[in-house]
Design an enzyme around this catalytic site. Sequence first.
Site, short mmCIF file in Angstrom:
data_model
loop_
_atom_site.label_atom_id
_atom_site.label_comp_id
_atom_site.label_asym_id
_atom_site.label_seq_id
_atom_site.Cartn_x
_atom_site.Cartn_y
_atom_site.Cartn_z
N HIS A 150 1.84 -14.12 -4.47
CA HIS A 150 1.92 -13.58 -5.83
C HIS A 150 3.35 -13.16 -6.14
O HIS A 150 3.97 -12.42 -5.37
CB HIS A 150 0.99 -12.37 -5.98
N TYR B 174 -3.44 -4.01 -13.08
CA TYR B 174 -3.64 -2.56 -12.95
C TYR B 174 -3.75 -1.98 -14.36
O TYR B 174 -2.85 -2.16 -15.17
CB TYR B 174 -2.45 -1.92 -12.24
N LYS C 256 -0.49 0.01 0.26
CA LYS C 256 0.47 0.22 1.35
C LYS C 256 -0.18 0.47 2.71
O LYS C 256 0.50 0.42 3.74
CB LYS C 256 1.37 1.42 1.01
N PRO D 182 -4.97 3.91 -2.37
CA PRO D 182 -4.86 2.44 -2.32
C PRO D 182 -4.08 1.82 -3.49
O PRO D 182 -3.77 0.64 -3.46
CB PRO D 182 -6.31 1.97 -2.33
C1 PHB Z 1 -7.75 -4.95 -3.16
O1 PHB Z 1 -7.70 -6.18 -3.36
O2 PHB Z 1 -8.73 -4.40 -2.58
C2 PHB Z 1 -6.60 -4.09 -3.64
C3 PHB Z 1 -5.48 -4.72 -4.15
C4 PHB Z 1 -4.40 -3.95 -4.58
C5 PHB Z 1 -4.49 -2.56 -4.51
C6 PHB Z 1 -5.63 -1.94 -3.98
C7 PHB Z 1 -6.70 -2.71 -3.55
O3 PHB Z 1 -3.44 -1.81 -4.96
#
Ligand code: PHB
Length: 391
Positions: A72, A201, A297, A293
Amino acid sequence: MRVQVAIIGSGPAGLLLGQLLYRAGIDAVVLEQRSQDYVLSRIRAGVLEQVAVDLLDEAGVGKRMHAEGLVHKGIELCFSGARHRIDLDLLTGGKRVTVYGQTELTRDLMDARAAAGLKTVYEASDVSVHDFDGARPRVRYLKDGAAFELECDFIAGCDGFHGVCRASVPPEALASYEREYPFGWLGVLSETPPVSHELIYSNHERGFALCSMRSLTRSRYYVQCSLDEQVDNWSDERFWDELRRRLDPQAAAELVTGPSIEKSIAPLRSFVAEPMRFGRLFLAGDAAHIVPPTGAKGLNLAATDVRTLAHALVDFYAGSSHGIDHYSARCLRRIWRAERFSWWFTGIMHRFPDSGEFGRKIQEAELDYLVHSQAASASLAENYVGLPFED
Ligand code: PHB
Ligand code: APR
């Protein structure tokens, strides 16, 4: 039985450490309280920084990740009904992240360990660690009702936040720093194509949402929820409706829904224990630190901890104690930078119950500045792809 390194825990930290030590000719045994299937059943994020990708290659387990992982070059931030792309590749001079589920990474590490005929004791119960303040630490455990004792040179506490290793350190020898967040993440895994080819996000008045993925056919979605929510109160239909409401119109329209194959609620916390070394006991990964999360990280910090530890142990057996003497300080500098980023990103992407109208307007201004300032976007980007690893 005697071994050079006793590794407690067969999550990413323990398995990766075991693989790095094996490649360096250092023998280690992994002791895991759960079954192999249980460990593999955990659904965890896998957004790998380049340093973690390189480490998997160094460990000789990167083949499937390169074949199946998704590279990505950007992420999208969604707020006020619109999406804004953060061009990670452009803003960091060519750095990217690789999306590869932690379950797959764990499976690759388990397969490599089994192929090399290395000893992993699953369903080891009553694991306890002893005499790590001296030169002859020991680990005791039960397996199939029989008691065992392992003599070793070092113990690697890779047993996660609720493990036995940090809990075995005298309280006066440990300082801990913690922040719990007033919300959780309700997550769904589904065999559906991701709504977008990159992660989204979203900061919405109803709360945070995240659109992620495990592959081009398996998606992972989250919505922020209150800590007293119960998973049973969330039908698939209710989840999908809530997710759509927190996305921009295009994403909401293009979202492909389907039956959830996993649904769970996780709390968010920031946590760091200092130091990470106690004589011959070393803490690594979630045993020493937890990040919310949002910044993805956790796995990356576990990887860089064990890289530092593996190199330190190799140096020790080559005659130098410099690496083990500086392990904690080296790890903690990187850890606190990731803690800061994860805390900051969580702060601007989530709705906090006590922020008030002023706090909401500040958050709007923060996001507006973030996506319209190259300097601010570059700061987000360099942290998201992972700050340079300093040996
Ligand atoms: C996930 O794919 O579970 C995931 C991806 C990015 C994040 C947190 C969780 O910031
Ligand atoms: N004895 C033996 N094993 C134990 C004990 C114990 N007393 N306590 C815990 N364990 C095992 C757990 O069952 C788990 O398999 O230690 C392992 C710890 O693994 P993780 O919790 O995954 O921690 P870590 O390997 O540091 O990986 C960190 O995983 O939790 C995610 O988000 C986190 O991505 C990050 C990564």
